[in-house]
Design a protein around this motif. Structure first.
Motif, PDB file in Angstrom:
ATOM      1  N   LYS A  74       0.170 -17.046  -8.317  1.00 19.39           N
ATOM      2  CA  LYS A  74      -0.849 -16.526  -9.010  1.00 19.39           C
ATOM      3  C   LYS A  74      -0.567 -14.956  -9.234  1.00 19.39           C
ATOM      4  N   ASN A  75      -0.119 -14.359  -8.322  1.00 19.11           N
ATOM      5  CA  ASN A  75       0.199 -12.956  -8.256  1.00 19.11           C
ATOM      6  C   ASN A  75       1.296 -12.517  -9.311  1.00 19.11           C
ATOM      7  N   ILE A  76       2.336 -13.518  -9.380  1.00 20.19           N
ATOM      8  CA  ILE A  76       3.621 -13.188 -10.093  1.00 20.19           C
ATOM      9  C   ILE A  76       3.004 -13.431 -11.499  1.00 20.19           C
ATOM     10  N   GLU A  77       2.070 -14.301 -11.751  1.00 21.71           N
ATOM     11  CA  GLU A  77       1.483 -14.785 -13.207  1.00 21.71           C
ATOM     12  C   GLU A  77       1.030 -13.502 -13.583  1.00 21.71           C
ATOM     13  N   GLU A  78      -0.083 -13.027 -12.777  1.00 26.59           N
ATOM     14  CA  GLU A  78      -0.852 -11.826 -13.293  1.00 26.59           C
ATOM     15  C   GLU A  78      -0.457 -10.560 -13.322  1.00 26.59           C
ATOM     16  N   ASN A  79       0.681 -10.369 -12.684  1.00 30.26           N
ATOM     17  CA  ASN A  79       1.444  -8.975 -12.551  1.00 30.26           C
ATOM     18  C   ASN A  79       2.753  -8.878 -13.125  1.00 30.26           C
ATOM     19  N   GLN A  80       2.868  -9.518 -14.420  1.00 32.45           N
ATOM     20  CA  GLN A  80       4.296  -9.660 -14.892  1.00 32.45           C
ATOM     21  C   GLN A  80       4.872  -8.055 -15.519  1.00 32.45           C
ATOM     22  N   TYR A  81       5.334  -7.428 -14.707  1.00 32.22           N
ATOM     23  CA  TYR A  81       5.703  -6.061 -15.311  1.00 32.22           C
ATOM     24  C   TYR A  81       7.454  -5.782 -14.919  1.00 32.22           C
TER      25      TYR A  81
END
Length: 160
Positions: free
Chosen positions: A147-154
């Motif tokens: 979920k964190n990876i999905e929400e913080n794609q930078y």
């Protein structure tokens, strides 16, 4: 547990510890941070050339290397090449690996590197099969990480 697998699991643990250093509210000391970064990088580099004919062992090795290279701040100019090499190995392993927590973890870390939508969908499909009433701590953790990876794609290329 054989030596290669135990070293891979040890690297996974060290990388996880480094990634979450200071998140528990404990003070973060620069000397400890630098020491742990160096330790993780040395473990990565010592395992980089290792390969296994056992699918699960190779998957654990690839996961450990991806976690380790992601966790460390150090780069002596070849980290991107090493990560790409590990990703190439991972594609072969993913095709052979049965649906499991290990496969979800590997898909999540690969997705965090390349943001390939089909990897995310495959991981989500496997997680949807899990009994939400009896999730293990490892299952809950990877769900949160994904979920964190999905929400913080930078990716760093975009931030330059």
């Amino acid at each position: 547990m054989n030596s290669l697998l135990s070293r891979a699991v040890e690297l996974q643990h060290a990388a996880h510890t480094l990634m979450y250093l200071g998140m528990d509210g404990e003070p973060l000391y620069s000397d400890d941070f630098c020491r742990q970064n160096k330790d993780v990088l040395l473990k990565c580099d010592s395992l980089f050339a290792a390969k296994s004919s056992d699918v699960e062992e190779e998957a654990n090795l690839c996961l450990a290397l991806l976690m380790g290279y992601n966790a460390t701040i150090y780069d002596y100019g070849d980290k991107a090449q090493k990560k790409q090499s590990v990703l190439d190995r991972t594609y072969d392993v993913l095709e052979q690996l049965p649906a499991s927590l290990l496969k979800v973890r590997l898909l999540a870390y690969c997705y965090g590197e390349i943001y390939e939508e089909n990897m995310l969908q495959e991981a989500r499909a496997m997680m949807d099969q899990w009994d939400k009433e009896t999730l293990t701590s490892e299952q809950m953790e990877i769900m949160e990480e994904l979920k964190n990876i999905e929400e913080n794609q930078y990716p760093f290329e975009i931030l330059d």
